[in-house]
Design an enzyme around this catalytic site. Structure first.
Site, PDB file in Angstrom:
ATOM      1  N   PHE A 121     -11.096   8.648  15.814  1.00  0.00           N
ATOM      2  CA  PHE A 121     -12.141   7.732  16.605  1.00  0.00           C
ATOM      3  C   PHE A 121     -11.657   6.439  16.992  1.00  0.00           C
ATOM      4  O   PHE A 121     -12.411   5.686  17.770  1.00  0.00           O
ATOM      5  CB  PHE A 121     -13.158   7.708  15.441  1.00  0.00           C
ATOM      6  N   SER A 123       0.831  -1.264  -0.017  1.00  0.00           N
ATOM      7  CA  SER A 123       0.033  -0.039  -0.059  1.00  0.00           C
ATOM      8  C   SER A 123       0.853   1.400   0.133  1.00  0.00           C
ATOM      9  O   SER A 123       0.304   2.501  -0.352  1.00  0.00           O
ATOM     10  CB  SER A 123      -0.961   0.071   1.069  1.00  0.00           C
ATOM     11  N   ASP A 159     -18.954   4.516  16.914  1.00  0.00           N
ATOM     12  CA  ASP A 159     -17.965   4.491  15.759  1.00  0.00           C
ATOM     13  C   ASP A 159     -18.557   5.180  14.290  1.00  0.00           C
ATOM     14  O   ASP A 159     -19.457   4.302  13.887  1.00  0.00           O
ATOM     15  CB  ASP A 159     -17.302   3.080  15.324  1.00  0.00           C
ATOM     16  N   HIS A 183      -6.121  -9.887   4.699  1.00  0.00           N
ATOM     17  CA  HIS A 183      -5.069 -10.319   4.952  1.00  0.00           C
ATOM     18  C   HIS A 183      -5.331 -11.456   6.193  1.00  0.00           C
ATOM     19  O   HIS A 183      -4.404 -12.488   6.609  1.00  0.00           O
ATOM     20  CB  HIS A 183      -4.169  -9.379   5.746  1.00  0.00           C
TER      21      HIS A 183
END
Length: 513
Positions: free
Chosen positions: A304, A126, A319, A354
């Site tokens: 958050f 990434s 959330d 993953h």
């Protein structure tokens, strides 16, 4: 109205309009629609569908206006296989077969394919991919905001600044636009970091992550607060709170910080913004975000979670969802009459893959599609370019010869396996889902609880974490100059094309040939 219902209603209306327009005036009164416009056994269904698609494509006018606003959506690890499986997941969730569904961005008029490799690796991570699609320069694996002249871990190469590269975030700021980053990962994670930081190692998110010996490099969190680009970002929403305050302190929710330098970067961010003479606000829960007045604050930092934000399937009331963060960011950034650039990442698609937790990966992709849909509803598409893509693929496969309607997260036809044991439609080439053979026999999954959110789908090769895949990723575009995103190209082409459409950056633009 849900995306599925909207799609079906739109399709039914267009089918009817096509049926009328396809006949001469004399035939109009003679023609009757099939009993159901979704009767796949009726040849008219497929002919009408294909003709509608064709008419829609040939009738789309080219929009060559300047893109005042740009929203770039990045589904981390969102492979084409993930898209196909998510369609079915989302469709079956609402009682349909699923394959016929399109995700919100799959109806965009222009689609391309981007090649994702790093300069030094054939399968991207990434960091190098983020550098490519955000700055326009391909890089080495594990490095952020640096050219391939710097190898991973080369602190000296980072410090001298010669090989630093900036891109869309910097270009938009210099053009007087507001800028924002929204992510479900840590805001210092590799993908969002590529928009503002320069780091020889993606893991250097806080000072505690830096090597104990040798040269000292600036960590990514510090660059977000103090950096030339990072400090000028107007809206930053996501996780990773722990990287911004000392390890000897606890935040309002009781979590301990991760920094060893004693710095409170949240307080420093507020002070810096106020020194710029702008109104700034820090929030750390959903209620504070949703009740925030977008006309009152031009700069907002929302952290958050101490780490990545929780998966949507496990999120609590405090959330905010990716859609909610995206909507609030657009409300704030839209106050700028010069326009804005917003980067939105659905980052937990990648982490679920993953872990070979396919259910979570597909659900995160569905949430990502909702965020795109929310953005489309809020902006003027005549002056807003929306680009949706991914950074890299994953090794999840979608296989077997299951009948339509078979649970995408369940078993395929077990008779297709020569050992007469069942296997799942979705599986991975490698990862933690590997089960060793017992007495030369494959693990029997019939006793497994596939409905468990944390079920790890089977892998061929045992690895602690499943790896990325190396194939191309899809690019979807809508708005001004979206037609220049079609075809196959290197991933680093994307920010150059965006800059062209928005008339930002030092290169060729639509208003400065």
């Amino acid at each position: 109205m849900s995306a599925l219902c909207l799609f079906k209603l739109t399709f039914l209306v267009l089918v009817f309009l096509f049926c009328i327009s396809a006949r001469s005036v004399e035939d109009k009164n003679k023609y009757t629609l099939p009993k159901t416009s979704f009767d796949e056994k009726n040849k008219d269904h497929w002919n009408i569908q294909a003709q509608w698609t064709l008419r829609n494509k040939v009738s789309v006018p080219l929009n060559t206006k300047i893109a005042k606003n740009v929203i770039m959506f990045l589904g981390d690890g969102m492979s084409i296989t993930t898209l196909a499986a998510t369609r079915v997941y989302l469709g079956q969730k609402y009682g349909h077969l699923g394959e016929e569904l399109k995700l919100s961005f799959e109806v965009f008029p222009y689609t391309g394919l981007a090649k994702t490799y790093c300069v030094d690796h054939n399968v991207a991570d990434s960091a190098c991919s983020g550098t490519a699609y955000l700055t326009g320069v391909k890089a080495n694996s594990g490095t952020v905001g640096l050219s391939a002249a710097v190898k991973r871990g080369d602190c000296e190469g980072q410090r001298d600044g010669v090989h630093s590269v900036t891109g869309l975030m910097d270009w938009a700021q210099k053009a007087g636009k507001s800028t924002g980053v929204v992510t479900t990962t840590r805001v210092t994670h590799a993908t969002p970091a590529a928009s503002y930081a320069h780091s020889a190692d993606r893991r250097w998110e806080a000072d505690s992550d830096l090597p104990k010996k040798g040269l000292h490099c600036e960590d990514i969190a510090s660059q977000l607060v103090r950096g030339n680009v990072g400090s000028r970002i107007n809206v930053v929403l996501g996780g990773g709170r722990r990287n911004f305050f000392p390890n000897r302190e606890r935040d309002a929710e009781g979590y301990r910080g991760h920094r060893s330098d004693g710095k409170d970067l949240i307080r420093e961010w507020l002070l810096k913004k106020r020194s710029f003479g702008v109104s700034a606000k820090y929030v750390y829960n959903r209620v504070d975000l949703l009740t925030l007045d977008p006309t009152k604050y031009t700069n907002v930092l929302g952290l958050f979670s101490p780490d990545h934000m929780p998966y949507h399937l496990e999120a609590g009331h405090d959330d905010p969802s990716l859609s909610e963060m995206t909507e609030k960011a657009i409300q704030i950034l839209s106050q700028n009459s010069n326009g804005f650039f917003l980067f939105v990442e659905g980052g937990r698609i990648d982490t679920a893959h993953h872990e070979t937790k396919a259910r979570k990966a597909l659900d995160e992709t569905a949430e990502f599609a909702k965020a795109v849909e929310a953005a489309v509803r809020m902006v003027n598409l005549e002056e807003t370019l929306i680009v949706v893509t991914s950074d890299h693929s994953h090794t999840m496969t979608y296989s077997g010869y299951s009948k339509r309607g078979t649970d995408i997260l369940g078993f395929t036809n077990k008779m297709n396996a020569s050992d007469n044991l069942p296997y799942t439609t979705l599986s991975y080439a490698n990862g933690p889902g590997y089960r060793p053979h017992v007495q030369d026999k494959r693990h029997n999954m019939e006793a497994d609880d596939l409905s468990n959110l944390n079920y790890t789908y089977p892998s061929l090769v045992p690895t602690p974490r499943e790896t990325h895949g190396g194939e191309d990723v899809a690019v979807f575009a809508r708005g001004p100059w979206s037609h220049i995103f079609s075809g196959n190209y290197e991933q680093n082409y994307i920010p150059h094309a965006i800059a062209y459409a928005a008339c930002i950056g030092p290169g060729l633009t639509s208003c400065r040939p």
